[in-house]
Design a protein around this motif. Structure first.
Motif, PDB file in Angstrom:
ATOM      1  N   HIS A 147      59.650  14.651  56.569  1.00  0.00           N
ATOM      2  CA  HIS A 147      60.839  15.499  56.498  1.00  0.00           C
ATOM      3  C   HIS A 147      61.887  14.742  55.702  1.00  0.00           C
ATOM      4  CE1 HIS A 147      64.049  18.223  58.113  1.00  0.00           C
ATOM      5  NE2 HIS A 147      64.789  17.131  57.972  1.00  0.00           N
ATOM      6  N   LEU A 148      62.333  15.310  54.598  1.00  0.00           N
ATOM      7  CA  LEU A 148      63.361  14.694  53.766  1.00  0.00           C
ATOM      8  C   LEU A 148      64.618  15.545  53.809  1.00  0.00           C
ATOM      9  CD1 LEU A 148      64.535  12.767  51.662  1.00  0.00           C
ATOM     10  CD2 LEU A 148      63.256  14.020  49.896  1.00  0.00           C
ATOM     11  N   ASP A 149      65.610  15.069  54.558  1.00  0.00           N
ATOM     12  CA  ASP A 149      66.935  15.678  54.539  1.00  0.00           C
ATOM     13  C   ASP A 149      67.696  15.020  53.387  1.00  0.00           C
ATOM     14  OD1 ASP A 149      69.536  16.488  54.883  1.00  0.00           O
ATOM     15  OD2 ASP A 149      69.592  16.111  57.043  1.00  0.00           O
ATOM     16  N   LEU A 150      68.093  15.805  52.417  1.00  0.00           N
ATOM     17  CA  LEU A 150      68.784  15.238  51.266  1.00  0.00           C
ATOM     18  C   LEU A 150      70.084  14.537  51.642  1.00  0.00           C
ATOM     19  CD1 LEU A 150      68.147  18.053  48.633  1.00  0.00           C
ATOM     20  CD2 LEU A 150      67.015  15.827  48.801  1.00  0.00           C
ATOM     21  N   ASP A 151      70.584  14.774  52.850  1.00  0.00           N
ATOM     22  CA  ASP A 151      71.767  14.058  53.317  1.00  0.00           C
ATOM     23  C   ASP A 151      71.546  12.555  53.423  1.00  0.00           C
ATOM     24  OD1 ASP A 151      73.298  16.291  53.459  1.00  0.00           O
ATOM     25  OD2 ASP A 151      73.324  16.453  55.644  1.00  0.00           O
ATOM     26  N   VAL A 152      70.310  12.108  53.346  1.00  0.00           N
ATOM     27  CA  VAL A 152      70.032  10.676  53.385  1.00  0.00           C
ATOM     28  C   VAL A 152      70.480   9.994  52.093  1.00  0.00           C
ATOM     29  CG1 VAL A 152      67.708  10.565  52.349  1.00  0.00           C
ATOM     30  CG2 VAL A 152      68.285   9.060  54.285  1.00  0.00           C
ATOM     31  N   LEU A 153      70.733  10.799  51.049  1.00  0.00           N
ATOM     32  CA  LEU A 153      71.156  10.258  49.760  1.00  0.00           C
ATOM     33  C   LEU A 153      72.664   9.997  49.749  1.00  0.00           C
ATOM     34  CD1 LEU A 153      69.070  12.582  47.411  1.00  0.00           C
ATOM     35  CD2 LEU A 153      68.526  10.228  48.091  1.00  0.00           C
ATOM     36  N   ASP A 154      73.057   9.045  48.929  1.00  0.00           N
ATOM     37  CA  ASP A 154      74.460   8.669  48.793  1.00  0.00           C
ATOM     38  C   ASP A 154      75.211   9.799  48.076  1.00  0.00           C
ATOM     39  OD1 ASP A 154      76.911   7.575  47.983  1.00  0.00           O
ATOM     40  OD2 ASP A 154      76.062   5.567  47.762  1.00  0.00           O
ATOM     41  N   PRO A 155      76.210  10.404  48.719  1.00  0.00           N
ATOM     42  CA  PRO A 155      76.920  11.535  48.098  1.00  0.00           C
ATOM     43  C   PRO A 155      77.745  11.134  46.878  1.00  0.00           C
ATOM     44  CG  PRO A 155      77.997  10.897  50.149  1.00  0.00           C
ATOM     45  CD  PRO A 155      76.712  10.118  50.084  1.00  0.00           C
ATOM     46  N   HIS A 156      77.942   9.837  46.660  1.00  0.00           N
ATOM     47  CA  HIS A 156      78.648   9.409  45.459  1.00  0.00           C
ATOM     48  C   HIS A 156      77.739   9.481  44.230  1.00  0.00           C
ATOM     49  CE1 HIS A 156      80.911   7.380  48.752  1.00  0.00           C
ATOM     50  NE2 HIS A 156      81.951   7.739  48.004  1.00  0.00           N
ATOM     51  N   GLY A 204      74.858   9.485  53.865  1.00  0.00           N
ATOM     52  CA  GLY A 204      73.711   8.825  53.283  1.00  0.00           C
ATOM     53  C   GLY A 204      74.044   7.602  52.455  1.00  0.00           C
ATOM     54  N   LYS A 205      73.105   6.648  52.424  1.00  0.00           N
ATOM     55  CA  LYS A 205      73.282   5.410  51.672  1.00  0.00           C
ATOM     56  C   LYS A 205      72.133   5.128  50.708  1.00  0.00           C
ATOM     57  CE  LYS A 205      76.231   3.007  55.033  1.00  0.00           C
ATOM     58  NZ  LYS A 205      76.432   1.735  55.779  1.00  0.00           N
ATOM     59  N   LEU A 206      71.150   6.010  50.639  1.00  0.00           N
ATOM     60  CA  LEU A 206      70.011   5.778  49.758  1.00  0.00           C
ATOM     61  C   LEU A 206      70.192   6.521  48.442  1.00  0.00           C
ATOM     62  CD1 LEU A 206      67.033   6.058  52.283  1.00  0.00           C
ATOM     63  CD2 LEU A 206      68.150   3.984  51.434  1.00  0.00           C
ATOM     64  N   ASN A 207      69.367   6.182  47.479  1.00  0.00           N
ATOM     65  CA  ASN A 207      69.319   6.882  46.212  1.00  0.00           C
ATOM     66  C   ASN A 207      67.907   7.401  45.978  1.00  0.00           C
ATOM     67  OD1 ASN A 207      72.101   6.502  45.252  1.00  0.00           O
ATOM     68  ND2 ASN A 207      71.549   4.331  45.230  1.00  0.00           N
ATOM     69  N   ILE A 208      67.755   8.309  45.023  1.00  0.00           N
ATOM     70  CA  ILE A 208      66.458   8.935  44.782  1.00  0.00           C
ATOM     71  C   ILE A 208      65.356   7.900  44.555  1.00  0.00           C
ATOM     72  CG2 ILE A 208      65.176  10.331  43.111  1.00  0.00           C
ATOM     73  CD1 ILE A 208      67.569  12.215  42.986  1.00  0.00           C
ATOM     74  N   PRO A 209      65.567   6.848  43.750  1.00  0.00           N
ATOM     75  CA  PRO A 209      64.488   5.858  43.587  1.00  0.00           C
ATOM     76  C   PRO A 209      64.076   5.191  44.900  1.00  0.00           C
ATOM     77  CG  PRO A 209      66.098   5.619  41.828  1.00  0.00           C
ATOM     78  CD  PRO A 209      66.691   6.572  42.826  1.00  0.00           C
ATOM     79  N   ASP A 210      65.040   4.977  45.816  1.00  0.00           N
ATOM     80  CA  ASP A 210      64.702   4.391  47.119  1.00  0.00           C
ATOM     81  C   ASP A 210      63.751   5.303  47.891  1.00  0.00           C
ATOM     82  OD1 ASP A 210      66.584   2.318  46.619  1.00  0.00           O
ATOM     83  OD2 ASP A 210      68.200   3.581  47.416  1.00  0.00           O
ATOM     84  N   VAL A 211      64.058   6.596  47.882  1.00  0.00           N
ATOM     85  CA  VAL A 211      63.222   7.558  48.613  1.00  0.00           C
ATOM     86  C   VAL A 211      61.841   7.660  47.977  1.00  0.00           C
ATOM     87  CG1 VAL A 211      62.981   9.982  49.244  1.00  0.00           C
ATOM     88  CG2 VAL A 211      65.206   8.853  49.476  1.00  0.00           C
ATOM     89  N   LEU A 212      61.796   7.730  46.658  1.00  0.00           N
ATOM     90  CA  LEU A 212      60.505   7.838  45.982  1.00  0.00           C
ATOM     91  C   LEU A 212      59.645   6.598  46.218  1.00  0.00           C
ATOM     92  CD1 LEU A 212      61.500   9.483  42.584  1.00  0.00           C
ATOM     93  CD2 LEU A 212      60.258  10.534  44.496  1.00  0.00           C
TER      94      LEU A 212
END
Length: 291
Positions: A211-220, A243-251
């Motif tokens: 489950h990937l909630d996009l809220d895990v990404l850094d809104p900045h 969120g504090k992660l970025n797309i490369p972190d999730v991938l």
């Protein structure tokens, strides 16, 4: 190893009522447009488009009756297809309830759930009235009966990992501690996600639902999130974790777990396309285009 095939059901689920946030309807539809072509069946769960009518608070849950209706509609679609794997394009986080419950029935204790989210989604109506914050708890068999009744095979806490979480609310922290749910902080994710990999080895699971909630990404850095609302104030969202992660972190995280386990479930949730929404509203007021 986990590529989509003809046995993968793609479920478009533009549910917005679980978060009482109408833009999630457009967010789901844009995800469906952006996604690569499907190799298997594609179905859309019927969801009424948002209107100006506020959602009612029904027995401490906002929009309870329509949420139950949509859960049952999703269950019927899934049962008709009998898929071995499911990809879900939501909508708010509650869209994972019916698909992950189905996968738990099919795979039993072999199924693990990797919940990539800043928030654990283990609250109940007693803490919060919007059901998108209840979904992981319900999948584990805890919480409101209208949600837990959709879960015939509750997922054991040892089969759950929450990655990207930080600063949980007091109730959430107690729930995680009392049930022994493993977690992986944003910093640990960036450093190689060792807690996740250790969990994969320890848990005995064979397949994964992610489950990937996009809220895990850094809104900045990623702007199509609730917390990236244009013009927002510092305290507009109740000071909950962002969120504090970025797309490369999730991938990188997803890629690493795919080397160990087969992925049979994939949800993307809570896409909040502020620019598209504002552009849509502008076009509705322009000559020769809008009403």
């Amino acid at each position: 190893m986990s590529k989509p095939d003809k046995n993968t059901l793609r479920l478009i689920f533009p549910q917005w009522q679980g978060g009482d946030n109408p833009p999630y309807y457009l967010g789901s539809r844009l995800l469906a447009w952006l996604a690569p072509p499907s190799h298997g069946p594609v179905e859309e769960v019927p969801v009424d488009a948002p209107t100006d009518t506020p959602l009612p608070l029904e027995n401490d849950m906002r929009g309870r009756s329509v949420l139950v209706k949509q859960i049952k509609a999703a269950q019927a679609i899934i049962a008709r297809h009998q898929p071995r794997s499911i990809a879900v394009l939501g909508g708010d986080c509650l869209v994972s309830l019916a698909p992950f419950a189905w996968l738990a029935e099919q795979y039993g204790d072999k199924l693990g759930v990797l919940w990539i989210d800043t928030h654990p989604d283990v609250q109940t109506p007693e803490q919060y009235k919007n059901a998108h914050a209840h979904v992981l708890g319900a999948l584990m068999g805890h919480g409101d009966p209208d949600l837990t009744n959709a879960v015939k095979q509750p997922i054991a806490a040892k089969n759950v990992m929450i990655a990207g979480i930080h600063d949980p609310l007091p109730y959430e922290a107690r729930f995680i501690a009392e049930h022994g749910i493993r977690t992986c902080s944003p910093q640990q994710v960036r450093e190689g996600a060792q807690p996740v990999m250790q969990w994969l080895n320890d848990s005995g699971i064979e397949v994964l639902a992610i489950h990937l909630d996009l809220d895990v990404l850094d809104p900045h850095n990623f702007r199509s999130l609730l917390f990236a609302k244009p013009g927002r104030g510092k305290h507009d969202f109740g000071d909950v974790a962002e969120g504090k992660l970025n797309i490369p972190d999730v991938l990188k995280l997803v890629g690493e777990v795919m080397t160990e386990k087969q992925v049979v479930g994939m949800t993307i949730a809570e896409h909040m396309p502020w620019d598209a929404l504002n552009l849509q509203q502008m076009m509705q007021q322009l000559p020769l285009l809008g009403a």
